[in-house]
Scaffold this active site. Structure first.
Site, short mmCIF file in Angstrom:
data_model
loop_
_atom_site.label_atom_id
_atom_site.label_comp_id
_atom_site.label_asym_id
_atom_site.label_seq_id
_atom_site.Cartn_x
_atom_site.Cartn_y
_atom_site.Cartn_z
N TYR A 85 0.84 -1.20 0.00
CA TYR A 85 0.00 0.00 0.00
C TYR A 85 0.88 1.25 0.00
O TYR A 85 0.56 2.24 -0.65
CB TYR A 85 -0.93 0.01 1.23
CG TYR A 85 -1.91 1.15 1.16
CD1 TYR A 85 -3.15 1.00 0.53
CD2 TYR A 85 -1.59 2.41 1.69
CE1 TYR A 85 -4.04 2.06 0.43
CE2 TYR A 85 -2.48 3.47 1.59
CZ TYR A 85 -3.71 3.29 0.96
OH TYR A 85 -4.57 4.34 0.86
N PHE A 137 -7.88 22.52 -23.88
CA PHE A 137 -8.17 21.11 -24.03
C PHE A 137 -9.37 20.82 -23.13
O PHE A 137 -9.52 21.41 -22.07
CB PHE A 137 -6.98 20.20 -23.69
CG PHE A 137 -7.31 18.77 -23.99
CD1 PHE A 137 -7.45 18.35 -25.31
CD2 PHE A 137 -7.60 17.86 -22.98
CE1 PHE A 137 -7.84 17.05 -25.60
CE2 PHE A 137 -7.98 16.55 -23.27
CZ PHE A 137 -8.11 16.15 -24.59
N THR A 138 -10.22 19.90 -23.57
CA THR A 138 -11.52 19.67 -22.91
C THR A 138 -11.41 19.47 -21.40
O THR A 138 -11.99 20.23 -20.62
CB THR A 138 -12.21 18.46 -23.55
OG1 THR A 138 -11.30 17.35 -23.51
CG2 THR A 138 -12.58 18.74 -25.01
N ASP A 228 1.42 20.99 -19.76
CA ASP A 228 0.71 19.75 -20.03
C ASP A 228 1.71 18.92 -20.83
O ASP A 228 1.95 19.15 -22.01
CB ASP A 228 -0.56 20.03 -20.84
CG ASP A 228 -1.35 18.75 -21.09
OD1 ASP A 228 -0.73 17.67 -21.11
OD2 ASP A 228 -2.58 18.83 -21.27
N LYS A 271 -0.35 8.56 -23.19
CA LYS A 271 0.06 8.95 -24.54
C LYS A 271 1.57 8.70 -24.70
O LYS A 271 1.98 7.56 -24.80
CB LYS A 271 -0.29 10.41 -24.80
CG LYS A 271 -1.78 10.65 -25.08
CD LYS A 271 -2.62 10.69 -23.85
CE LYS A 271 -3.98 11.27 -24.06
NZ LYS A 271 -4.80 11.23 -22.84
N ARG A 395 -13.73 16.55 -33.27
CA ARG A 395 -13.05 17.62 -32.55
C ARG A 395 -13.52 18.95 -33.14
O ARG A 395 -12.80 19.64 -33.85
CB ARG A 395 -11.52 17.51 -32.67
CG ARG A 395 -10.92 16.30 -32.05
CD ARG A 395 -10.72 16.36 -30.55
NE ARG A 395 -11.89 16.11 -29.74
CZ ARG A 395 -11.85 15.91 -28.42
NH1 ARG A 395 -10.70 15.93 -27.78
NH2 ARG A 395 -12.94 15.72 -27.73
N PHE A 462 -19.45 15.74 -25.50
CA PHE A 462 -19.11 14.94 -26.68
C PHE A 462 -18.92 13.46 -26.35
O PHE A 462 -19.11 12.60 -27.20
CB PHE A 462 -17.81 15.48 -27.31
CG PHE A 462 -16.68 15.53 -26.32
CD1 PHE A 462 -15.84 14.45 -26.17
CD2 PHE A 462 -16.48 16.65 -25.51
CE1 PHE A 462 -14.83 14.46 -25.22
CE2 PHE A 462 -15.47 16.68 -24.56
CZ PHE A 462 -14.65 15.59 -24.42
C1 P61 Z 1 -7.25 12.10 -26.26
F1 P61 Z 1 -11.99 13.21 -26.47
N1 P61 Z 1 -6.52 13.10 -24.26
O1 P61 Z 1 -6.57 12.94 -26.88
P1 P61 Z 1 -6.49 11.65 -19.45
N2 P61 Z 1 -4.18 16.74 -21.78
C2 P61 Z 1 -4.14 16.39 -23.07
C3 P61 Z 1 -4.82 15.27 -23.51
O2 P61 Z 1 -4.77 14.93 -24.79
C4 P61 Z 1 -5.57 14.48 -22.56
C5 P61 Z 1 -5.57 14.89 -21.20
C6 P61 Z 1 -4.87 16.01 -20.85
C7 P61 Z 1 -7.28 12.17 -24.81
C8 P61 Z 1 -8.31 11.35 -24.05
C9 P61 Z 1 -9.55 12.16 -24.08
O3 P61 Z 1 -12.03 15.34 -24.88
C10 P61 Z 1 -11.32 14.23 -24.52
O4 P61 Z 1 -5.40 10.69 -19.13
C11 P61 Z 1 -3.38 17.22 -24.02
O5 P61 Z 1 -7.34 11.25 -20.60
O6 P61 Z 1 -7.30 11.99 -18.24
C12 P61 Z 1 -6.33 13.38 -22.97
O7 P61 Z 1 -5.70 12.97 -19.88
C13 P61 Z 1 -6.34 14.16 -20.17
C14 P61 Z 1 -10.33 12.17 -25.21
C15 P61 Z 1 -9.71 13.16 -23.15
C16 P61 Z 1 -11.23 13.18 -25.40
C17 P61 Z 1 -10.63 14.18 -23.35
O8 P61 Z 1 -7.87 11.19 -26.82
#
Ligand code: P61
Length: 470
Positions: A85, A137-138, A228, A271, A395, A462
């Site tokens: 843990y 970013f979303t 980020d 990523k 997007r 979305f």
């Molecule tokens: C993606 F449709 N991205 O691109 P988490 N910052 C950035 C990202 O690209 C990101 C996160 C933070 C995704 C997954 C996803 O609107 C969406 O590990 C530059 O996914 O929590 C994630 O990181 C967040 C798809 C997220 C989406 C939000 O496909």
């Protein structure tokens, strides 16, 4: 019969071919269902590719998030999980890898990127403050807003135009940032939120000169910069390729220098870092870290696991090492470009220049007859799935959500459909199949009709919204 065109694809594009620096050891069968079955699946999913079952998908280009293939070394690491843990040895491996390659002093694991975004937003934003950033970013913007901040887009104008070719379309416009600081006062700026290879702009990079200039401006006003870091390794590749003075420097070195200009970073390790789940948050300041380390136990877990199993942290530590290798990044981005070259050659409108992680189809130019309020990019994602079972992602207007004050749709200039390439998963032949399907959908574009939204969730609509055909 003799081959009428005895050139490799690389030669046809006027360059030497690249090849993946790995070979395949384990395979996962793909399945393609019939067109009738895809029609049924799409209606059931409300024309939203997020709501499809992956069993009904042939080539999955929804995202590069958590979809990469791990290496044999990472899988071996999974067997070395120390599932204590507290104080797991895998945490210390992760901490060491982040320190070595990103250079920040203090490291916290989180379950994924948005877990880290939540923590940094809560701790570093005082309600009423502004958070300037290089395009929204979303999830990032939502966490900033939920913490009482107001996001302000200070990216260069070129980023909003899919046709303008510029080597660093992810750059911050220093004048826009300076004007905001003057208008609201430095005390009202929570921090600068700077993303590498800006996702919503098409995976467009930020130059080293730009982060140096942001640092200089921020130092004059006592403002912090948080990165980020989600696709910052890919950003370093573009600096190596395009910025004078970096051609002979390894990507790992460029990454470290880039981070040295920031006060901390949050990371979706799903990523660049080549894992299926995981994230981290890293900062230099001792007091800030103390607050974050306390808050992580509320939302994620103890500060030495932050929502991850020991085995996940081990795979992540190894993934970080692999992700900064020049050969790996070159072939990863080379594959994205290959698809981009094919589509460009065929006159299909995509965001130029091609970025790091995806091809972004320009749905406005694809479907000029479909008004933005009828979701052209969502329509294009649906049509691609119908044609070939390829899954992509909207997007555009659906992703942009609504204005918090007026309640009207945000209407972004970029109305894009993203073909996102997972790392180390698909081959050049898969890219050919994808390009051919896009071409088929493009050829019948004039007769395609748009969509109406029939269900709209409150947050990040979305993901779960439903649509029907007009
Ligand atoms: C993606 F449709 N991205 O691109 P988490 N910052 C950035 C990202 O690209 C990101 C996160 C933070 C995704 C997954 C996803 O609107 C969406 O590990 C530059 O996914 O929590 C994630 O990181 C967040 C798809 C997220 C989406 C939000 O496909």
């Amino acid at each position: 019969m003799t081959n009428p065109n005895p050139l490799t694809m690389g030669q046809q594009f006027g360059r030497r071919s690249w090849a993946e620096p790995w070979k395949i050891k384990m395979v996962e069968p793909l399945r393609m269902i019939s067109r009738e079955a895809r029609e049924r699946a799409l209606v059931e999913a409300g024309y939203n590719t997020f709501l499809l079952r992956s069993d009904d998908v042939y080539i999955d280009l929804l995202t590069d998030s958590g979809t990469s293939a791990m290496s044999d070394r990472q899988w071996a690491g999974m067997m070395l999980g120390d599932e204590a843990y507290a104080g797991s040895r895998n945490f210390y491996h992760l901490e060491e890898a982040v320190r070595r390659h990103y250079g920040f002093r203090h490291v916290l694991p989180t379950h994924q990127g948005r877990g880290a975004e939540n923590l940094i937003s809560k701790v570093a934003i005082t309600p009423g403050q502004f958070v300037p950033g290089n395009m929204y970013f979303t999830t990032t913007r939502l966490h900033q807003e939920l913490a009482g901040g107001q996001f302000v887009d200070v990216i260069v104008d070129e980023a909003h135009d899919p046709e303008v070719v510029h080597p660093f379309k992810g750059n911050v416009d220093i004048t826009k940032l300076g004007t905001l600081i003057e208008q609201v006062g430095a005390g009202q700026i929570a921090y600068v939120s700077l993303a590498g290879t800006v996702n919503m702009a098409g995976g467009q990079p930020v130059s080293m000169a730009n982060i140096r200039a942001i640092r200089e401006l921020c130092d004059r006003h006592g403002i912090r910069i948080f990165l980020d870091a989600t696709r910052l390794v890919e950003n370093a590749f573009f600096i190596q390729e395009r910025e004078p003075g970096f051609a002979d420097r390894p990507i790992a070195e460029i990454l470290l220098e880039f981070c040295s200009h920031a006060d901390g970073a949050w990371m979706s390790a799903k990523k660049d870092n080549l894992v299926n789940i995981g994230g981290w948050l890293a900062v230099n300041d001792d007091d800030l870290f103390e607050e974050l380390r306390n808050l992580v136990v509320v939302y994620e877990g103890l500060h030495t696991y932050g929502g991850l199993a020991g085995r996940d942290m081990e795979a992540l530590a190894i993934g970080i090492e692999e992700s900064v290798q020049d050969d790996h990044v070159r072939s990863r981005i080379g594959q994205v470009r290959y698809l981009g070259e094919l589509l460009t050659d065929w006159g299909i409108p995509i965001v130029q220049p091609v970025g790091g992680h995806a091809i972004f189809l320009d749905a406005r130019r694809f479907y000029p007859h479909i008004p933005q309020d009828e979701f052209p990019a969502q329509t294009l994602a649906a049509e691609l799935y119908l044609d070939s079972g390829i899954r992509s992602m909207e997007r555009g207007i659906a992703s942009a959500g609504r204005d918090a004050k007026t309640g009207d749709h945000n209407r972004p200039r970029l109305e894009l459909t993203r073909l996102t390439i997972p790392r180390r998963v698909y081959t050049q032949a898969h890219m050919d199949v994808v390009a051919e399907s896009v071409k088929v959908v493009f050829d019948v574009r004039d007769s395609t009709r748009g969509l109406r939204m029939t269900y709209e969730p409150k947050y990040l609509r979305f993901f779960q919204a439903r649509f029907e055909r007009l």
